[in-house]
Design a protein around this motif. Structure first.
Motif, mmCIF file in Angstrom:
data_model
loop_
_atom_site.group_PDB
_atom_site.id
_atom_site.type_symbol
_atom_site.label_atom_id
_atom_site.label_comp_id
_atom_site.label_asym_id
_atom_site.label_seq_id
_atom_site.Cartn_x
_atom_site.Cartn_y
_atom_site.Cartn_z
ATOM 1 N N TYR A 1 6.429 11.444 -6.524
ATOM 2 C CA TYR A 1 7.574 10.612 -6.883
ATOM 3 C C TYR A 1 7.069 9.178 -6.912
ATOM 4 O O TYR A 1 6.929 8.530 -5.870
ATOM 5 C CB TYR A 1 8.701 10.786 -5.860
ATOM 6 N N ASN A 2 6.765 8.708 -8.112
ATOM 7 C CA ASN A 2 6.131 7.405 -8.295
ATOM 8 C C ASN A 2 6.893 6.291 -7.580
ATOM 9 O O ASN A 2 8.043 6.011 -7.920
ATOM 10 C CB ASN A 2 6.027 7.089 -9.792
ATOM 11 N N GLY A 3 6.244 5.692 -6.582
ATOM 12 C CA GLY A 3 6.850 4.602 -5.831
ATOM 13 C C GLY A 3 7.478 5.033 -4.520
ATOM 14 O O GLY A 3 8.104 4.225 -3.833
ATOM 15 N N ARG A 4 7.308 6.286 -4.121
ATOM 16 C CA ARG A 4 7.918 6.774 -2.881
ATOM 17 C C ARG A 4 7.426 5.972 -1.675
ATOM 18 O O ARG A 4 6.228 5.803 -1.466
ATOM 19 C CB ARG A 4 7.612 8.244 -2.655
ATOM 20 N N GLU B 1 -7.470 1.699 -6.598
ATOM 21 C CA GLU B 1 -6.996 0.665 -7.516
ATOM 22 C C GLU B 1 -5.541 0.910 -7.920
ATOM 23 O O GLU B 1 -4.748 -0.026 -8.030
ATOM 24 C CB GLU B 1 -7.880 0.589 -8.773
ATOM 25 N N GLU B 2 -5.185 2.180 -8.139
ATOM 26 C CA GLU B 2 -3.809 2.511 -8.514
ATOM 27 C C GLU B 2 -2.850 2.247 -7.351
ATOM 28 O O GLU B 2 -1.742 1.742 -7.569
ATOM 29 C CB GLU B 2 -3.708 3.967 -8.961
ATOM 30 N N TYR B 3 -3.272 2.588 -6.125
ATOM 31 C CA TYR B 3 -2.430 2.270 -4.958
ATOM 32 C C TYR B 3 -2.221 0.761 -4.861
ATOM 33 O O TYR B 3 -1.109 0.293 -4.658
ATOM 34 C CB TYR B 3 -3.059 2.764 -3.647
ATOM 35 N N GLU B 4 -3.295 0.013 -4.999
ATOM 36 C CA GLU B 4 -3.206 -1.444 -4.869
ATOM 37 C C GLU B 4 -2.280 -2.034 -5.930
ATOM 38 O O GLU B 4 -1.452 -2.893 -5.633
ATOM 39 C CB GLU B 4 -4.591 -2.080 -4.950
ATOM 40 N N LYS B 5 -2.400 -1.566 -7.153
ATOM 41 C CA LYS B 5 -1.543 -2.056 -8.235
ATOM 42 C C LYS B 5 -0.075 -1.760 -7.949
ATOM 43 O O LYS B 5 0.800 -2.611 -8.136
ATOM 44 C CB LYS B 5 -1.974 -1.417 -9.558
ATOM 45 N N LEU B 6 0.212 -0.555 -7.460
ATOM 46 C CA LEU B 6 1.589 -0.166 -7.133
ATOM 47 C C LEU B 6 2.134 -1.018 -5.988
ATOM 48 O O LEU B 6 3.262 -1.496 -6.040
ATOM 49 C CB LEU B 6 1.616 1.324 -6.783
ATOM 50 N N ASN C 1 2.875 -4.512 -7.184
ATOM 51 C CA ASN C 1 4.082 -4.503 -8.017
ATOM 52 C C ASN C 1 5.346 -4.463 -7.147
ATOM 53 O O ASN C 1 6.297 -5.212 -7.387
ATOM 54 C CB ASN C 1 4.038 -3.306 -8.969
ATOM 55 N N ILE C 2 5.344 -3.629 -6.124
ATOM 56 C CA ILE C 2 6.511 -3.556 -5.227
ATOM 57 C C ILE C 2 6.650 -4.854 -4.439
ATOM 58 O O ILE C 2 7.735 -5.430 -4.356
ATOM 59 C CB ILE C 2 6.407 -2.324 -4.302
ATOM 60 N N LYS C 3 5.543 -5.330 -3.857
ATOM 61 C CA LYS C 3 5.591 -6.572 -3.064
ATOM 62 C C LYS C 3 6.086 -7.761 -3.882
ATOM 63 O O LYS C 3 6.843 -8.594 -3.384
ATOM 64 C CB LYS C 3 4.194 -6.898 -2.512
ATOM 65 N N ASN C 4 5.660 -7.841 -5.124
ATOM 66 C CA ASN C 4 6.077 -8.953 -5.991
ATOM 67 C C ASN C 4 7.574 -8.932 -6.280
ATOM 68 O O ASN C 4 8.121 -9.924 -6.735
ATOM 69 C CB ASN C 4 5.300 -8.940 -7.296
#
Length: 140
Positions: free
Chosen positions: A39-42, A127-132, A135-138
């Motif tokens: 679940y993308n962003g769980r 890298e994908e974890y970091e990008k996600l 994105n959430i933190k921003n």
């Protein structure tokens, strides 16, 4: 401050690290990204003190916790635009107050049903974890 050394949310041990990545601290909670990303962003919003039930909190503490959950969910909505967010508060064996925030997408896994707690299907690169996470933190 209440603490339980047997609780991985309190001790922040390797068991916690194997399941989640810390995103940030909020007012009375910590937000974690699940490593398993069917679940993308769980995420999980975890109360900072060791409390078992939301009824263990004062009115002000409960309001602050729910506000943290709301803030995290709002950031996930902005960052990922899910069709719906499901919330889960399961703690039969993990007696530390936390709420799962599970973005759901039409046509995606478990759409129209309860989300799977441990699907163990989708893991990302560092890298994908970091990008996600960024994105959430921003969007917090």
């Amino acid at each position: 401050m209440s603490f339980d050394e047997k609780c991985f949310y309190c001790s922040k041990n390797k068991d916690l690290d194997s399941l989640m990545i810390k995103i940030c601290d909020l007012n009375v909670s910590t937000v974690y990204l699940f490593k398993e990303q069917t679940y993308n962003g769980r995420c999980n919003v975890v109360y900072k003190e060791h409390k078992s039930e939301i009824t263990d909190l004062t009115e002000d503490e409960a309001a602050a916790f729910i506000n943290d959950v709301r803030k995290a969910a709002k950031a996930i909505h902005k960052a990922l635009n899910p069709d719906k967010i499901n919330y889960g508060a399961f703690a039969d064996t993990m007696k530390h107050l936390h709420i799962h925030i599970v973005p759901k997408y039409k046509g995606g896994p478990s759409w129209g049903k309860t989300f799977d707690m441990n699907p163990a299907k989708t893991f990302l690169s560092e890298e994908e974890y970091e990008k996600l996470i960024v994105n959430i933190k921003n969007n917090l």
